[in-house]
Scaffold this active site. Sequence first.
Site, mmCIF file in Angstrom:
data_model
loop_
_atom_site.group_PDB
_atom_site.id
_atom_site.type_symbol
_atom_site.label_atom_id
_atom_site.label_comp_id
_atom_site.label_asym_id
_atom_site.label_seq_id
_atom_site.Cartn_x
_atom_site.Cartn_y
_atom_site.Cartn_z
ATOM 1 N N CYS A 169 -3.347 -7.553 -16.760
ATOM 2 C CA CYS A 169 -3.693 -8.874 -16.374
ATOM 3 C C CYS A 169 -5.565 -9.148 -16.057
ATOM 4 O O CYS A 169 -6.100 -8.579 -17.160
ATOM 5 C CB CYS A 169 -3.177 -9.671 -15.437
ATOM 6 S SG CYS A 169 -3.276 -11.302 -15.096
ATOM 7 N N HIS A 203 2.333 -9.550 -16.466
ATOM 8 C CA HIS A 203 2.729 -8.438 -15.226
ATOM 9 C C HIS A 203 4.002 -7.695 -15.738
ATOM 10 O O HIS A 203 5.275 -8.347 -14.870
ATOM 11 C CB HIS A 203 2.109 -9.843 -13.731
ATOM 12 C CG HIS A 203 1.232 -9.794 -13.747
ATOM 13 N ND1 HIS A 203 0.319 -9.295 -12.712
ATOM 14 C CD2 HIS A 203 0.897 -11.188 -14.252
ATOM 15 C CE1 HIS A 203 -0.547 -9.856 -12.814
ATOM 16 N NE2 HIS A 203 -0.581 -11.104 -12.916
ATOM 17 N N GLU A 210 5.141 -5.761 -13.332
ATOM 18 C CA GLU A 210 5.858 -4.938 -12.668
ATOM 19 C C GLU A 210 6.465 -6.385 -11.541
ATOM 20 O O GLU A 210 7.070 -6.392 -10.616
ATOM 21 C CB GLU A 210 4.830 -4.371 -11.587
ATOM 22 C CG GLU A 210 3.857 -6.007 -11.310
ATOM 23 C CD GLU A 210 2.565 -6.384 -12.241
ATOM 24 O OE1 GLU A 210 3.021 -6.050 -13.182
ATOM 25 O OE2 GLU A 210 1.467 -6.865 -11.839
ATOM 26 N N SER A 268 8.093 3.977 19.936
ATOM 27 C CA SER A 268 8.878 2.497 20.661
ATOM 28 C C SER A 268 10.138 2.915 20.272
ATOM 29 O O SER A 268 11.008 1.801 20.780
ATOM 30 C CB SER A 268 8.384 1.645 19.878
ATOM 31 O OG SER A 268 8.427 1.550 18.131
ATOM 32 N N GLY A 301 11.562 2.188 17.125
ATOM 33 C CA GLY A 301 11.257 1.921 15.820
ATOM 34 C C GLY A 301 11.430 2.908 14.311
ATOM 35 O O GLY A 301 10.849 3.906 14.531
ATOM 36 N N VAL A 302 11.097 2.075 13.845
ATOM 37 C CA VAL A 302 11.709 3.026 11.874
ATOM 38 C C VAL A 302 10.463 4.303 12.052
ATOM 39 O O VAL A 302 10.701 5.081 12.214
ATOM 40 C CB VAL A 302 11.756 2.503 10.774
ATOM 41 C CG1 VAL A 302 12.119 3.304 9.704
ATOM 42 C CG2 VAL A 302 13.100 1.664 11.303
ATOM 43 N N ASP A 303 9.589 3.618 12.123
ATOM 44 C CA ASP A 303 8.358 4.646 11.657
ATOM 45 C C ASP A 303 7.881 5.429 12.349
ATOM 46 O O ASP A 303 6.890 6.290 12.045
ATOM 47 C CB ASP A 303 6.784 3.559 11.127
ATOM 48 C CG ASP A 303 7.581 2.129 10.415
ATOM 49 O OD1 ASP A 303 8.150 2.302 9.714
ATOM 50 O OD2 ASP A 303 6.305 0.866 10.221
ATOM 51 N N SER A 304 7.351 4.793 14.018
ATOM 52 C CA SER A 304 7.384 5.629 14.845
ATOM 53 C C SER A 304 8.556 6.819 14.973
ATOM 54 O O SER A 304 8.067 8.217 15.524
ATOM 55 C CB SER A 304 7.223 5.049 16.099
ATOM 56 O OG SER A 304 7.782 4.424 17.017
ATOM 57 N N SER A 305 9.363 6.861 15.005
ATOM 58 C CA SER A 305 10.629 7.529 15.366
ATOM 59 C C SER A 305 11.042 7.985 14.185
ATOM 60 O O SER A 305 10.754 10.021 14.492
ATOM 61 C CB SER A 305 12.196 6.739 14.901
ATOM 62 O OG SER A 305 11.844 5.830 16.466
#
Length: 520
Positions: free
Chosen positions: A92, A179, A181, A233, A235-239
Amino acid sequence: MGTSEQGKPDGIAILDFGGQYCHLIARRVREMSVYSEILPCDATPEELDALKGVMNLKGIILSGSPASLRLKDSPRLSEGVLETGLPVLGLCYGHQLIAHLHGGEVRRGEKREYGITEATIDAPEGVLKGLEPRERVWMSHGDTVFSLPDEFQVQAHTDISPVAAFRHKTKPLHGLQWHPEVVHTQKGKEMLANFVLDICGSKQNWRPTDSIETAVKEIRDAIGDSKAIIALSGGVDSSVAAALAAKALGDRLVAVHVDHGLMRMNESDNVEETFSKMGVNLIVARVQDRFLEKLRGVPDPEEKRKIIGEEFIRVFEAEARRTGAEYLIQGTIYPDRIESGFRSGSDRIKTHHNVGGLPLDIEFKGIIEPLRDFYKDEVRALGARLDLPPSIVERQPFPGPGLAVRIIGEVTEEKLDSLRRADAIVCEEVEASSLRDTAWQYLAVLTDTRSTGVKGDERDYGLTVAVRIVESVDGMTASFSKAPWDVLERISTRITNEIPGVTRVVYDITHKPPATIEWE
Ligand code: XMP
């Protein structure tokens, strides 16, 4: 990371001109098991060269942009980027930019070209190898390339774009006005694979889970013999960040879980059990009373959020000081980093740091973000490989201020207890149903509306619980789930039977927008 001779994966750099699909390009490349990194559009050849620390750089993709080349200060490439000898694919705006830099005619067309379009493939070679004479592609542009110098071959056109795809006859430069993608471009994946695999010669040797050992080593090297702390917490990320850091540091990692009493049923106990079993040095700060006290008599949602945020910081800071941790580990993931304008190589150590967006008044020697290069689904894959249980790896999003923003009005212990039970019923019933695979978030809200009901033979003037089940991709927009009646019936019956004081259950049938997912 990967398995090539040098021990690094092959990869593609994506230069971000601000197009809304930039992340999607990076995702599509990674889906081919080829590593990708997004860099600012004005990254220099030296900055590209520095990527060799993490990948064998095989090619460059230039993203789209909301800007127009006709404007003086529209984003440009740094000097020398097209002359590195690496293959370059412009998409593009990137397509228009390569044409413009070589003296092609790029100007506003009479018509914008938007949506699904039929392209005529004039030369099914290179990026367009294997395509049919007519292909469905997805367009979104106002400016158009009208002509190119002789050194280019025009490979495709549409009714509106005479130069919808090109390649340079002697240099490895390619352009697509559409595009690839975006899923609406029917053979988009094939086009990207032609570029990434055939033209760039990338080996498919990257898996997110290959990165565990590299991440562990990076954490060890950064922290040396010191201690690090993480706010966990659940949550997924911090775990996942905590599990990686624990693998690297053992008991030199201190994980702090703040149980503010606004968690869901058994949530803090689950976090404690999971991470204690993994041998993580975990402090659970059980400070429910402190939070409830501060929230007493506060009905305003923004005020509640502010109190909870500030109190969280104070608890975490006290633990950080007490443990003498010199480093902070954060579960920042790739989209967070790009969205906050992070540029590779910049210095992140500032006087005010962030724990999940909260400003900390404390100095650390450094901040380590072991998940900074991963997307959410890749983080989930890492979590599974690190043996975190599905209850954590597949956890639905949960707001930092917890159940407090799902109680309309003042938060009391009694209301928290009712809501926690209602929420557990919603979770159990949704997870036992077909909605399990489609629902993005499912929750109960304790409203402040009372209504008349009959329980036994007695009249009751009780509370109303609202049930919200939504489908979403990223939480930015959402649709209410057209949940089967029998699931909603079970939820309603159980909530009114099992929770004293609740006489009515309603189902929220509002999309986002106009409503938000949470009620407060
Ligand atoms: P809304 O309610 O704005 O929520 O549609 C979008 C997504 O964000 C979550 N959410 C939060 N997450 N802290 C968080 O960590 C917060 O204060 C917060 N507020 C909303 C919400 O659960 C949904 O997934």
